[in-house]
Design a protein around this motif. Structure first.
Motif, PDB file in Angstrom:
ATOM      1  N   PHE A   1       0.798  -1.226   0.000  1.00 21.61           N
ATOM      2  CA  PHE A   1       0.000   0.000   0.000  1.00 21.61           C
ATOM      3  C   PHE A   1       0.833   1.278   0.000  1.00 21.61           C
ATOM      4  O   PHE A   1       0.426   2.262  -0.627  1.00 21.61           O
ATOM      5  CB  PHE A   1      -1.019   0.021   1.144  1.00 21.61           C
ATOM      6  N   PRO A   2       1.999   1.325   0.654  1.00 20.13           N
ATOM      7  CA  PRO A   2       2.775   2.562   0.632  1.00 20.13           C
ATOM      8  C   PRO A   2       3.116   3.068  -0.778  1.00 20.13           C
ATOM      9  O   PRO A   2       3.330   4.261  -0.974  1.00 20.13           O
ATOM     10  CB  PRO A   2       4.043   2.204   1.411  1.00 20.13           C
ATOM     11  N   ALA A   3       3.138   2.192  -1.763  1.00 15.99           N
ATOM     12  CA  ALA A   3       3.436   2.596  -3.147  1.00 15.99           C
ATOM     13  C   ALA A   3       2.187   2.927  -3.961  1.00 15.99           C
ATOM     14  O   ALA A   3       2.281   3.542  -5.026  1.00 15.99           O
ATOM     15  CB  ALA A   3       4.215   1.482  -3.849  1.00 15.99           C
ATOM     16  N   ILE A   4       1.021   2.529  -3.489  1.00 16.91           N
ATOM     17  CA  ILE A   4      -0.206   2.678  -4.282  1.00 16.91           C
ATOM     18  C   ILE A   4      -0.586   4.138  -4.537  1.00 16.91           C
ATOM     19  O   ILE A   4      -0.847   4.507  -5.691  1.00 16.91           O
ATOM     20  CB  ILE A   4      -1.361   1.867  -3.651  1.00 16.91           C
TER      21      ILE A   4
ATOM     22  N   LYS B   1      -1.085   5.547  10.896  1.00 17.85           N
ATOM     23  CA  LYS B   1      -1.514   4.170  10.641  1.00 17.85           C
ATOM     24  C   LYS B   1      -0.932   3.588   9.356  1.00 17.85           C
ATOM     25  O   LYS B   1      -0.717   2.389   9.253  1.00 17.85           O
ATOM     26  CB  LYS B   1      -3.034   4.099  10.606  1.00 17.85           C
ATOM     27  N   MET B   2      -0.706   4.443   8.351  1.00 16.61           N
ATOM     28  CA  MET B   2      -0.142   3.980   7.082  1.00 16.61           C
ATOM     29  C   MET B   2       0.650   5.117   6.462  1.00 16.61           C
ATOM     30  O   MET B   2       0.076   6.104   6.001  1.00 16.61           O
ATOM     31  CB  MET B   2      -1.256   3.533   6.128  1.00 16.61           C
ATOM     32  N   LYS B   3       1.948   4.961   6.474  1.00 16.00           N
ATOM     33  CA  LYS B   3       2.820   5.971   5.879  1.00 16.00           C
ATOM     34  C   LYS B   3       3.076   5.567   4.432  1.00 16.00           C
ATOM     35  O   LYS B   3       3.560   4.479   4.160  1.00 16.00           O
ATOM     36  CB  LYS B   3       4.130   6.067   6.663  1.00 16.00           C
ATOM     37  N   VAL B   4       2.721   6.477   3.516  1.00 14.41           N
ATOM     38  CA  VAL B   4       2.929   6.194   2.099  1.00 14.41           C
ATOM     39  C   VAL B   4       4.163   6.951   1.608  1.00 14.41           C
ATOM     40  O   VAL B   4       4.620   7.896   2.249  1.00 14.41           O
ATOM     41  CB  VAL B   4       1.689   6.551   1.242  1.00 14.41           C
TER      42      VAL B   4
END
Length: 179
Positions: free
Chosen positions: A146-149, A167-170
């Motif tokens: 997901f970080p690359a999406i 929660k999610m580092k992109v």
């Protein structure tokens, strides 16, 4: 700007009502936790039928203009598992790194991950990503890729996905300053 995300569950049994779709629900739970921008979801459960999968992927990308389409199911070696083939048939560019990363991560949990055939590709301004059908494997596979999406979707001129960085580092490259 609202982001549109398609979730497409491929399952003969779930589509017939034999059991509830837990994989599509697991995808939505992850995304709701990570994404902070406004999201509109398009969600369906359909049988493992090659032509039906293709038609739905084309509708999700071309007509409904989903920025991201996540499929779940149909990625194994069984005779009825045709999701990767349907994905490849509708995409202009394949993105094999997503599948490679998901398999590598899944191998930490089960030796049969080598049997998985997940892939990803681009159709127009949409990224299509195949996830496994096991609800437990959804987070295990989606979290590392997901970080690359969001940046991939930026590059294909799709909608802008913001996340809750706690929660999610992109990853997005820093913009270059013009002097």
């Amino acid at each position: 700007m609202m982001v549109k995300i398609g979730i497409l569950t491929l399952s003969d049994r779930a589509s017939s009502g034999e059991y509830d779709d837990l994989s599509g629900v697991a995808i939505r739970e992850c995304l709701d936790e990570w994404i902070s921008s406004e999201v509109e979801y398009v969600y369906r459960v359909i049988p493992d039928e090659f032509e039906l999968i293709k038609l739905n992927l084309i509708e999700y990308t071309d007509e409904l203009e989903c920025d991201l389409v996540l499929t779940t199911g149909g990625t194994g070696p069984a005779v009825r598992d045709v999701t990767p083939e349907a994905t490849e048939a509708v995409c202009q560019k394949m993105m094999p790194g997503f599948g490679e990363m998901m398999r590598a991560e899944s191998l930490k949990y089960v030796p049969t991950a080598i049997l998985s055939r997940q892939t990803a590709g681009i159709r127009g301004k949409s990224l299509i990503l195949n996830l496994p059908g096991n609800p437990k494997a959804i987070r295990e596979c989606l979290e590392p890729v997901f970080p690359a999406i969001p940046y991939c979707i930026d590059l294909i001129e799709g909608g802008y996905i913001q996340t809750d960085e706690t929660k999610m580092k992109v990853f997005r490259p820093k913009s270059k300053k013009i002097s």
